[in-house]
Write an enzyme that holds these catalytic residues in place. Sequence first.
Site, PDB file in Angstrom:
ATOM      1  N   LYS A 476      47.829  10.150 -28.820  1.00 26.30           N
ATOM      2  CA  LYS A 476      49.124   9.477 -28.678  1.00 26.30           C
ATOM      3  C   LYS A 476      50.191  10.488 -29.094  1.00 26.30           C
ATOM      4  CE  LYS A 476      51.717   5.471 -30.409  1.00 26.30           C
ATOM      5  NZ  LYS A 476      51.614   4.295 -31.289  1.00 26.30           N
ATOM      6  N   TRP A 477      51.030  10.873 -28.144  1.00 30.39           N
ATOM      7  CA  TRP A 477      51.999  11.971 -28.342  1.00 30.39           C
ATOM      8  C   TRP A 477      53.378  11.358 -28.557  1.00 30.39           C
ATOM      9  CZ3 TRP A 477      50.969  17.413 -27.334  1.00 30.39           C
ATOM     10  CH2 TRP A 477      52.100  18.221 -27.400  1.00 30.39           C
ATOM     11  N   ASP A 534      59.536   8.120 -18.642  1.00 28.76           N
ATOM     12  CA  ASP A 534      60.099   8.650 -17.404  1.00 28.76           C
ATOM     13  C   ASP A 534      59.004   9.324 -16.590  1.00 28.76           C
ATOM     14  OD1 ASP A 534      60.033  11.623 -18.149  1.00 28.76           O
ATOM     15  OD2 ASP A 534      61.168  10.770 -19.812  1.00 28.76           O
ATOM     16  N   GLU A 614      39.960 -17.011 -33.005  1.00 28.14           N
ATOM     17  CA  GLU A 614      40.782 -15.965 -32.368  1.00 28.14           C
ATOM     18  C   GLU A 614      39.936 -14.721 -32.092  1.00 28.14           C
ATOM     19  OE1 GLU A 614      45.350 -16.746 -33.803  1.00 28.14           O
ATOM     20  OE2 GLU A 614      43.952 -16.025 -35.328  1.00 28.14           O
TER      21      GLU A 614
HETATM   22  C1  GLA Z   1      56.546   5.235 -33.384  1.00 26.81           C
HETATM   23  C2  GLA Z   1      55.597   4.622 -32.398  1.00 26.81           C
HETATM   24  C3  GLA Z   1      54.729   3.607 -33.100  1.00 26.81           C
HETATM   25  C4  GLA Z   1      53.992   4.278 -34.232  1.00 26.81           C
HETATM   26  C5  GLA Z   1      54.981   4.926 -35.164  1.00 26.81           C
HETATM   27  C6  GLA Z   1      54.267   5.756 -36.214  1.00 26.81           C
HETATM   28  O1  GLA Z   1      57.523   4.346 -33.786  1.00 26.81           O
HETATM   29  O2  GLA Z   1      56.262   4.063 -31.314  1.00 26.81           O
HETATM   30  O3  GLA Z   1      53.831   3.023 -32.207  1.00 26.81           O
HETATM   31  O4  GLA Z   1      53.111   5.235 -33.700  1.00 26.81           O
HETATM   32  O5  GLA Z   1      55.863   5.791 -34.483  1.00 26.81           O
HETATM   33  O6  GLA Z   1      55.127   6.381 -37.077  1.00 26.81           O
END
Ligand code: GLA
Length: 737
Positions: A476-477, A534, A614
Site C-alpha cells: 500500500k503506497w 488518477d 457477524e
Molecule cells: C492514510 C491512509 C489510511 C492509513 C493511514 C496510515 O490516511 O489513507 O488508510 O493507511 O494513512 O497512517
Amino acid sequence: MGIIDSRADHGITLQTKDSSYHMAVDGYGYLRHLYYGKRLEPEDLFYLYRNYDRGFSGNPRPAGNDRTYSLDAVCQEFSTSGVGDYRIPALRVMNADGSRIADLRYVSHEIRDGKYALPGLPAVRDTDGDTQTLEVVLRDEPSKLTVRLLYGVFEKKNMITRAVIYENTGDKPIVLEKAGSCCLELPFGNWDLLHFHGRHNRERAPERVPVLHGIQTIGSGRGMSSHQHNPFVILCDRLATEDHGDCYGLMYLYSGSFRAEIEGEPYGSVRAVMSPGDESFRWTLQPGAQFAAPEVLMSRADGLTKLSQQYHKAVRENICRGEYSLAHRPVLINSWEAAYFDISAERILKLAGQAASLGIELFVLDDGWFRGRKDDNAGLGDWEYDPEKLPEGLDHLIAGIRETGMLFGIWVEPEMVNEDSDLYRAHPDWALAAPGRKPARGRNQLVLDLSRVDVQDYIIQFMTNLLTKYDISYIKWDFNRSVADVYSHLLPAEQQGEVAHRGILGLYRVLETLTARFPKVLFEGCAGGGGRFDAGMMYYTPQIWGSDDTDPIERLTIQKGTSFGYPLSMVGAHVSIAPNHQTGRTTPISTRAAVAMTGAFGYELDLSLITAEEQAEIRRQVQEYREDEQLIQRGLYYRLGEDTEGMDAFSWLLVSEEQDQALLTVVATATHGNAPLIHVRFKGLDPAALYELREDDLVRSGAALMNAGYTLPQLTGDYPAFRLHLKRVQNGAGKEE
Ligand code: GLA
C-alpha cells in the site's frame, strides 16, 4: 480504419467505431478544429463556419485585409497566446527577448500504425492492436519552438489519446510558462460541465453545472492530483441524461498539480484546455531540448452511462497493467482501523488468525510497523521494523501470517520524511524546503524532493530491499499531505518552477522501476484515501484506496462520482466497524458489505469486537464476493440513480458482457413509514432472454425487467441494502442454459 487523410481539403479525420474527430489546415496556415461528434465519413466541414468582422477580435497577418478572419473567433486545434486569440491558451511561452508570443502554424503531419511513445510518463497502452498515431507539427517561426501534437486513435474503444511534445529547434532558450496537453473546442450547443470535487474523507462528489461565459477552472496546486478536484471532467449537452445526449470526457494521466480550464466564449463555442502544473509552472527549454506534456484520454458517447463504460474498459485494459489488472484480487484485511499505531506481534497474529478463519486471503500491515513510529510524529524514512513492537522480527510475523494461509502485504509512505528520523538527520536537504525558510508541516511530516535522482534511487533501493528480503505480495503506497515549500537544493533559481513536475516524473520513474522489478506484487495506491486517485497512478497501481471515509453511506456518493470515469473494481473498499470511525454512524454489516463489494473488497476492523453472527456473515460475504468477482471486475456498470431520484436511495447495476448475469444493488439512505416502493428499470439485459431473480424466486424476461422494471420489497430498518442476482436461464433463441 483509424485516421483518414484527405489531402484535397487538408483535412485529417480520426475515426473510431462511433465517433469522428476532424481538423484541417486553413488557407492561412492555421490548424483548425472542425468537428468532434457522432461518426461521419470525412468531408470538407469548413462550411460550418462563417466568418464575420468581429469587433476587437483582430486579424492575423496571413489574413491580409480580411477583417472577417480572427483567431479569436475560430475553433483552434491548439490554442496559443500573444497573437490575438484572447481565450484560454494551451501554450504560453516567454521567448529569449522577453515577449510572450507564439504564432503556431502548421508545418507537416504524419500518420503511423501503432501508438506513439511518451517516455517517462504513464500512457494508454495499445493492447488492442488497432491503434494508430497522428503527429501534427506546428511551429512558431521566429523562436523556432516546434510543437508536436500527438493523437492515438483507439478505434474499437472509441478513445483518442492526446499528448504534446514541445521542442526548442532554435538557438535561444524558451521558457514554457504553460505547456498544455490538449485543447478541445465544442463549436455549437449548450453545455454542462460535470466534475468531481471534494475534500479528505469526501472525494469525487459529482457536480454538474452549466458552462458559463468566462473560465471555470478545475485544478490542483497541491503537488498531487488532490482530494479537492479530480483530473477528469465531462462536457455534456445540457439535456444529456444517462442514456442520451452528447457527452465528452477528458481524463488526465497525471498525478501532480494540474489545470482543466473550461471557457464559454463570446461567439458561442466552448474551449477546454488541460495542462500540467499550476501558476508556478515554468520550464526552460534549452536549444535542442524537449518537454513532453502528459497524456489526456478523450472519449465521446451518447449518454453518460456509455461514456463511463468506455472509460472503465480503457482504464482496465489499456491503463492498468500487471498480473492483477484483471485477475482475482485477494480479499484483504487491513490493520489500520483495527489497531492504528498500536501494533504488536501478538495483536496482529490474533487478527490474522481470525481473518484467515473467515476466508480472508491477504493480511495488510498498515502504518506503525517501523522504527520510531509510535504516532505520526516520527519514523517516516526509517523503513526497518520496530524491534519494540516486533521483538522477533518482521520475518517472524510474516511467517506466522503465512502459516494461516494468508498472503502478506505492507504499508509504506516512501515520498515522505519525519524530521524525527535517521533519514532526515542524515539528509536534511532531501526534503523540499527553501533556504532560510522553515517548511510547513503536514501531518507532522515533510515531502521528499523526488526531482532528485539520489532521492529516487534511495526509494528504489529501500523498496527493493524490503520486497527482496521479505515475503510480501502487496504494497500500500501512501502519500499523506499536500506539497508546499517547493524548492530543490540541486536546481538553480531559474529552474525552481520545474521542481513540482520533475518530482512527479521522479515518482513515475520509481514506480516504473519497482513495478517492473516486482511484477507479481499488487500495488495499491493511496493518498490519505483518494487524494491521488488518477489515471496516472492507475498505470502503476491497479488498485487505489477510495477514501479514508469507510462509512458505507458516505461511500455511496464517493463511488457514484468515481464511477463516471473509473471502474469501481479498482477502488479499494472495506467493511469497517460500526459505529463508523469517521461519522459515528451505525449501519448493518450487510449494507457495509453491499457497498464495499462493488469495489476491490476487503475488511478493516478489529474482528474481536463483532458478534459470532457477524463473523458468520463475513464468511458468507467473502464467499459471495468470490462468486460475483468476474461480474464486478469486468461487468458493465449502470448508475440507476435517475430511477431512484428523490427516493432516498442509491441504486446501481452490473451486467456481464455476455448478458448472462447481472447484479442489482440498492441502498436506502433513509426509510419512511408507508413510503412509496422503490422501482427500478434494468438496463443492458437481453430483451429476449429469461432471467432467474435469485433472491426473489422469479423468472422474467429481459424485456419486462428493462421496460416494466422491478419493484423492490419494502426496505425497513436503518440503512438497509438490497441485492438481487440475475442469471440468464434461457437465451434469446429459446435455448435453456
Ligand atoms: C492514510 C491512509 C489510511 C492509513 C493511514 C496510515 O490516511 O489513507 O488508510 O493507511 O494513512 O497512517
